[in-house]
Design an enzyme around this catalytic site. Sequence first.
Site, PDB file in Angstrom:
ATOM      1  CG  HIS A 186      -0.112   0.947   6.220  1.00 35.61           C
ATOM      2  ND1 HIS A 186       0.189   1.820   5.388  1.00 35.61           N
ATOM      3  CD2 HIS A 186       0.114   0.117   5.100  1.00 35.61           C
ATOM      4  CE1 HIS A 186       0.432   1.662   4.269  1.00 35.61           C
ATOM      5  NE2 HIS A 186       0.574   0.529   4.028  1.00 35.61           N
ATOM      6  N   GLY A 228       1.142  -0.971   0.061  1.00 39.35           N
ATOM      7  CA  GLY A 228      -0.108  -0.096   0.160  1.00 39.35           C
ATOM      8  C   GLY A 228       0.765   1.067  -0.119  1.00 39.35           C
ATOM      9  CB  CYS A 229      -0.074   4.533   1.356  1.00 41.05           C
ATOM     10  SG  CYS A 229       1.015   6.089   1.567  1.00 41.05           S
ATOM     11  CG  PHE A 230       6.123   5.145  -0.707  1.00 35.53           C
ATOM     12  CD1 PHE A 230       5.860   6.059  -0.649  1.00 35.53           C
ATOM     13  CD2 PHE A 230       6.512   4.541  -2.028  1.00 35.53           C
ATOM     14  CE1 PHE A 230       5.464   7.360  -1.092  1.00 35.53           C
ATOM     15  CE2 PHE A 230       6.315   5.787  -2.829  1.00 35.53           C
ATOM     16  CZ  PHE A 230       5.675   7.481  -2.633  1.00 35.53           C
ATOM     17  CD1 TRP A 231       5.040   8.808   2.613  1.00 39.78           C
ATOM     18  CD2 TRP A 231       3.158   9.255   2.827  1.00 39.78           C
ATOM     19  NE1 TRP A 231       4.819   9.438   1.016  1.00 39.78           N
ATOM     20  CE2 TRP A 231       3.684   9.786   1.240  1.00 39.78           C
ATOM     21  CE3 TRP A 231       1.699   9.403   2.950  1.00 39.78           C
ATOM     22  CZ2 TRP A 231       3.107  10.943   0.919  1.00 39.78           C
ATOM     23  CZ3 TRP A 231       0.928  10.838   2.504  1.00 39.78           C
ATOM     24  CH2 TRP A 231       1.657  11.553   1.738  1.00 39.78           C
TER      25      TRP A 231
END
Length: 159
Positions: A156, A9-12
């Site tokens: 997340h 998902g979003c790498f952050w």
Amino acid sequence: MALATFGAGCFWGVEYFFRKVNGVNDCTCGYMGGKDQFTRYQDVKQGITGHAEVVQVEFDPAVVSFDDLLAIFWQNHNPTTLNQQGGDIGSQYRSTIFFHDKTQKQQAETSKLELIKSQKWGSRAIVTEIVPCQQFHQAEDYHQDYLAKNNLPSCHISY
């Protein structure tokens, strides 16, 4: 030091969890798995390059094992949603493990099978790809350590 590369998902959020691990020396947000030799966020977020948002983890295997990193990977995203994590939808948010060698491939495949056998996700299929490492494109500077720089919580959900 060794490298591991994960897309979840979003790498952050992925970066956030791995940065907290003892033995992880560095995490770098970037893109992998696409067709272009050069890419940038504006193209990746549109889903036109085939790249996944990934985090490349530099770790000391004497302190933390690849198996330990796999456990963190599985705990911090939903591996049953194809090309989606929460509200982030598109192939750039796919669940993927890019292995760097045969040992990582075997460990990733074994951990995926163990997750399936555990029935943690019931009858839902685990859609996580396990594929060879490809060219890594480092994301733009503002993406690196984004949540910490902006004093934000992880985006997340732990599972």
